[in-house]
Design an enzyme around this catalytic site. Structure first.
Site, short mmCIF file in Angstrom:
data_model
loop_
_atom_site.label_atom_id
_atom_site.label_comp_id
_atom_site.label_asym_id
_atom_site.label_seq_id
_atom_site.Cartn_x
_atom_site.Cartn_y
_atom_site.Cartn_z
N CYS A 113 60.07 -17.74 -19.94
CA CYS A 113 59.88 -16.80 -18.85
C CYS A 113 59.62 -15.37 -20.60
O CYS A 113 60.46 -15.97 -21.47
CB CYS A 113 61.60 -16.06 -19.00
SG CYS A 113 62.03 -18.21 -16.65
N ARG B 121 54.14 -16.08 -21.07
CA ARG B 121 55.35 -17.05 -20.38
C ARG B 121 55.68 -17.80 -19.53
O ARG B 121 56.45 -18.58 -19.19
CB ARG B 121 56.19 -16.10 -21.25
CG ARG B 121 56.78 -16.30 -23.12
CD ARG B 121 57.70 -14.79 -23.92
NE ARG B 121 58.50 -16.07 -23.55
CZ ARG B 121 58.83 -16.40 -24.75
NH1 ARG B 121 57.87 -15.89 -25.79
NH2 ARG B 121 59.51 -17.34 -24.94
N TRP C 123 59.11 -18.37 -15.23
CA TRP C 123 59.19 -19.67 -15.03
C TRP C 123 60.02 -20.21 -14.64
O TRP C 123 61.10 -20.72 -14.96
CB TRP C 123 58.52 -20.39 -16.81
CG TRP C 123 57.92 -21.34 -16.57
CD1 TRP C 123 56.54 -22.23 -15.79
CD2 TRP C 123 58.02 -22.48 -16.50
NE1 TRP C 123 56.25 -23.52 -16.04
CE2 TRP C 123 56.89 -24.09 -16.36
CE3 TRP C 123 59.76 -23.29 -16.18
CZ2 TRP C 123 57.48 -25.11 -16.36
CZ3 TRP C 123 59.91 -24.17 -16.50
CH2 TRP C 123 58.76 -25.10 -16.13
N ASN D 262 66.07 -15.78 -21.07
CA ASN D 262 64.79 -16.59 -20.58
C ASN D 262 65.71 -17.97 -21.49
O ASN D 262 66.38 -18.11 -22.35
CB ASN D 262 64.33 -16.34 -21.87
CG ASN D 262 63.29 -17.38 -22.59
OD1 ASN D 262 63.19 -18.32 -21.86
ND2 ASN D 262 63.03 -17.26 -23.78
N GLY D 263 65.88 -18.95 -21.17
CA GLY D 263 66.56 -20.22 -21.29
C GLY D 263 67.22 -20.73 -20.19
O GLY D 263 66.70 -20.56 -18.70
N GLU E 231 42.94 -35.00 -25.10
CA GLU E 231 42.62 -33.52 -25.28
C GLU E 231 41.50 -33.52 -24.23
O GLU E 231 42.18 -32.87 -23.04
CB GLU E 231 42.49 -33.69 -26.56
CG GLU E 231 41.77 -31.51 -26.57
CD GLU E 231 43.49 -29.96 -26.14
OE1 GLU E 231 45.09 -30.93 -26.06
OE2 GLU E 231 43.14 -29.67 -26.37
N LYS F 68 43.31 -30.81 -20.38
CA LYS F 68 42.50 -29.59 -20.24
C LYS F 68 42.22 -30.35 -18.82
O LYS F 68 42.69 -29.29 -18.34
CB LYS F 68 40.28 -29.49 -21.10
CG LYS F 68 41.31 -29.16 -22.48
CD LYS F 68 41.85 -27.40 -23.32
CE LYS F 68 43.34 -27.62 -22.44
NZ LYS F 68 43.80 -28.34 -23.65
N GLU G 95 45.02 -29.97 -17.11
CA GLU G 95 46.06 -28.69 -16.63
C GLU G 95 44.94 -27.30 -15.91
O GLU G 95 46.18 -26.73 -14.98
CB GLU G 95 45.88 -27.86 -18.10
CG GLU G 95 46.76 -28.97 -18.76
CD GLU G 95 46.44 -28.30 -20.60
OE1 GLU G 95 48.14 -27.66 -20.39
OE2 GLU G 95 45.75 -27.89 -20.95
N HIS H 224 42.61 -53.88 -20.96
CA HIS H 224 44.25 -54.09 -20.50
C HIS H 224 44.94 -53.12 -19.90
O HIS H 224 45.37 -52.24 -19.46
CB HIS H 224 44.40 -53.65 -22.49
CG HIS H 224 44.42 -54.06 -23.59
ND1 HIS H 224 44.46 -55.65 -23.35
CD2 HIS H 224 43.30 -54.16 -24.04
CE1 HIS H 224 44.08 -56.44 -24.27
NE2 HIS H 224 43.61 -55.03 -25.10
N LYS I 220 52.66 -20.86 -21.54
CA LYS I 220 51.63 -21.45 -22.17
C LYS I 220 53.24 -21.79 -23.50
O LYS I 220 52.77 -22.08 -24.54
CB LYS I 220 51.06 -20.09 -23.07
CG LYS I 220 50.36 -20.35 -24.15
CD LYS I 220 49.20 -19.71 -24.73
CE LYS I 220 48.05 -20.10 -25.47
NZ LYS I 220 47.89 -21.25 -25.43
C1 G6P Z 1 52.49 -25.77 -23.88
C2 G6P Z 1 51.33 -25.31 -23.32
C3 G6P Z 1 50.64 -25.58 -24.42
C4 G6P Z 1 50.65 -26.27 -25.63
C5 G6P Z 1 52.51 -27.04 -26.35
C6 G6P Z 1 52.74 -26.67 -27.07
O1 G6P Z 1 52.67 -27.58 -23.00
O2 G6P Z 1 50.77 -24.86 -22.08
O3 G6P Z 1 49.88 -25.23 -23.96
O4 G6P Z 1 49.91 -27.14 -26.25
O5 G6P Z 1 53.26 -26.18 -25.40
O6 G6P Z 1 52.87 -25.51 -27.76
P1 G6P Z 1 52.68 -24.57 -28.65
O7 G6P Z 1 53.20 -23.60 -28.75
O8 G6P Z 1 54.28 -25.86 -29.62
O9 G6P Z 1 51.59 -25.30 -29.74
#
Ligand code: G6P
Length: 610
Positions: free
Chosen positions: A2, A27, A74, A98-99, A481, A485, A488, A504, A605
């Site tokens: 948050c 956030r 969040w 937040n937390g 990755e 993507k 997500e 496998h 994020k």
């Molecule tokens: C979240 C974000 C990702 C990011 C990950 C790690 O899952 O949505 O985009 O890669 O956290 O975050 P950081 O800020 O540690 O790179």
């Protein structure tokens, strides 16, 4: 996760709170709310969903007041409803948090026996009731807050305002960040300095356990055993410019297109323009050279950057590496070697699991290096050494330019180390440094040449239910990755696999309805093996999207349903270049599906809770 903000000023603070929340929305965006003091009384406005909903409500019912707090959520405890939206309040106190308060269940039971009536499913509400309980016993706001904070377990940053107290805001930090901003007869608290950048550059970061009493005249900081302390006030380099999308439809697309520039900026911070050689701080290279092993730890996309780096460090610099996801590593109790080095990669520099993994490694006497994008973040501040990715603020929740600049930094570090230890000779050094220098141009070429084709392919694939991504060697993490993507932002189920693992398990999933993305450059030493995997897939009715170079395309075009052909590239930097079509593919599939690309459901994020 948050975002919290608090302002004490001389004019109505609500518009400033909302502006700050816009910069914190990355956030979390499950709900938003603000609370102010109006004629000494706490007033609130909250709305479920994006910040825009709160703005619409505030337009109809503006909140007056020169002191206030705001929150963007969040959801952890309780659904993203208006009732569960922060600030949480009684008639005496309002709080944003937040937390996670881990012992909220026990506190709630206790408060219920004292006739407190709970209105939400959140953990945060216990703070409002606990402080109120102590206030009712005759304690001052400071005493009541201290008594409450002493009873909270878990990770939190908080800001509280009190009925009748026009010149007091209390903040606290335990585990998640809180910054104090100093203005001209205006004071601020916020989850990060980015939120405060348009208001002030004078920032002080609280340490864990700190509590702060903020008035219009300044801030007094105390430790949790009530000793007053001074914390350094710094002038931050954050830009206060409004983060806009420019001509782009989404932040994600803008950030994808920024990559040639930000990869270039990041490279320029490590390349000596006179010699073309890569330079890294001497003490980092000494520590790496002495380390018997490097441990790389991160979460999400940043973890995939570590996976790529393992191939580089081991193959090029001959340095043994261990990699792990932070949430696993921090509890794994891994024994660590003497003189070992641990490397943490994080865009935000605040990811809680990554931070806790760092603290574990510190206890194991490892030298700590971090690669972060957000300057002055907690991970940076707790590291022995730091390298910055120069991606600039990344707003789209799906990480793009942060990832490629992390890879760029890791590639430079690998090469600098390999040169120092003699693992590569001068000719190899020049060749690899040149490959890096050409990268911005090559990334720009992919964007210019392939975007339209990828858009067409996306229109053919957007109604897939599942997709598989295969790659080998350093392109295996890129396949992971790419799949990340896609899931997500398009919500299509996708998995990335090492192509050699296909037989496998994943091969059982292949039929005409499951598109398979294969990363197989003809110039890659493992091309023939990837080509066999493609034939095996085709034989089972699978539809291939081949991502390759001219050589690979020539050999495999006939077996593939769709092809994206990239320019020739040195194998060293392949993972960076091959990431670009993965980003564009996910983006255009999500656009074709009509999802919320920049703020996909359920994600945030910056993940500052476990
Ligand atoms: C979240 C974000 C990702 C990011 C990950 C790690 O899952 O949505 O985009 O890669 O956290 O975050 P950081 O800020 O540690 O790179």
């Amino acid at each position: 996760m948050c975002g919290i903000i608090g302002i004490l000023g001389e004019k109505d603070v609500t518009p400033l709170l909302v502006e700050g929340l816009k910069r914190l929305e990355y956030r979390g965006y499950d709900s938003a709310g603000v609370a102010t003091l109006s004629n000494g009384h706490i007033t609130r406005c909250r709305a479920p969903g994006k910040l825009a909903n709160l703005e619409a409500r505030l337009e109809k019912q503006p909140l007056a007041g020169t002191i206030g707090i705001g929150h963007t959520r969040w959801a952890t405890h309780g659904a993203p409803t208006e009732d569960n939206a922060h600030p949480h309040a009684t008639e005496k106190v309002a709080v944003v948090h937040n937390g996670i308060i881990e012992n909220y269940g026990a506190l709630k039971e206790e408060l219920e026996t004292l006739q407190c009536r709970f209105e939400t499913e959140t953990d945060t509400e216990v703070i409002a009731h606990l402080v109120t309980h102590y206030l009712k016993q005759g304690m001052s706001p400071v005493e009541a807050t201290n008594a409450s904070l002493d009873r909270l377990e878990g990770a939190f940053s908080l800001a509280l305002i009190f009925a009748g107290e026009h010149n007091l805001m209390i903040g606290a930090r335990q585990g998640t960040p809180l910054a104090i901003g100093y203005g001209d007869r205006e004071m601020y608290v916020a989850s990060d300095s980015y939120a405060l950048a348009p208001l002030t550059k004078k920032i002080c970061f609280l340490e864990d356990g700190d509590r702060v009493h903020v008035t219009r005249e300044g801030a007094r900081i105390f430790t949790n055993d009530n000793k007053e302390v001074q914390r350094e006030i710094r002038i931050t380099a954050q830009s206060g410019a409004a983060a806009g999308k420019g001509a782009y439809r989404h932040f994600m697309l803008k950030e994808i297109h920024e990559q040639p520039a930000v990869i270039g900026d990041t490279l320029n911070s490590f390349i000596n323009p006179a010699t073309g050689q890569i330079h890294m701080p001497e003490d980092i290279l000494v520590a790496l050279e002495q380390a018997p092993r490097l441990t790389l730890v991160a979460c999400g996309t940043a973890f995939y950057a570590c996976m790529v780096a393992k191939y580089w460090f081991e193959q090029i610099a001959k340095l043994p590496c261990e990699i792990d996801i932070a949430s696993e590593f921090r509890y794994r109790e891994a024994p660590m070697p003497e003189n070992g080095m641990a490397l943490f990669v994080s865009q935000s520099g605040e990811t809680l699991d990554t931070l806790e993994a760092l603290r574990y490694c510190k206890k194991q006497k490892q030298t700590i290096l971090s690669i972060v994008n957000t300057i002055e973040s907690t991970i940076e501040r707790e590291s022995d050494f730091v390298l910055h990715t120069l991606a600039g603020p990344e707003i789209g929740v799906a990480s793009t330019k942060a990832f490629t600049t992390q890879l760029t930094t890791l590639a430079c570090l690998t090469l600098a180390l390999a040169v120092r230890t003699g693992a590569v000779d001068e000719a190899q050094e020049m060749e690899m440094a040149e490959a890096l220098r050409h990268l911005p141009r090559q990334v720009a070429a992919v964007l210019n040449d392939s975007e339209t084709r990828i858009q067409e392919i996306a229109r053919a694939l957007f109604d897939a239910r599942d997709m598989l991504y295969f790659g080998r060697g350093s392109l295996y993490p890129v396949a992971m990755e790419g799949a990340l993507k896609l899931k997500e932002i398009s919500y299509i189920h996708a998995e990335g696999y090492a192509a050699g693992e296909m037989k496998h398990g994943p091969i059982a999933l292949i039929d005409e309805n499951v598109p398979v993305v294969v990363l197989a450059p003809g110039k890659d030493s493992l091309f023939e093996k990837a080509a066999s995997n493609i034939q095996e897939t085709v034989a089972r009715g699978g539809k291939i999207l081949l991502v390759s170079d001219a050589e690979g395309t020539k050999k495999l075009e006939k077996s593939s349903g769709w092809v994206i052909t990239l320019g020739d590239v040195h194998p060293f930097v392949m993972p960076i270049l091959y990431t670009i079509p993965m980003q564009l593919l996910a983006y255009y599939i999500a656009v074709a599906k009509g999802t919320d690309v920049d703020q996909p459901r359920n994600l945030a994020k910056s993940v500052t809770v476990e």
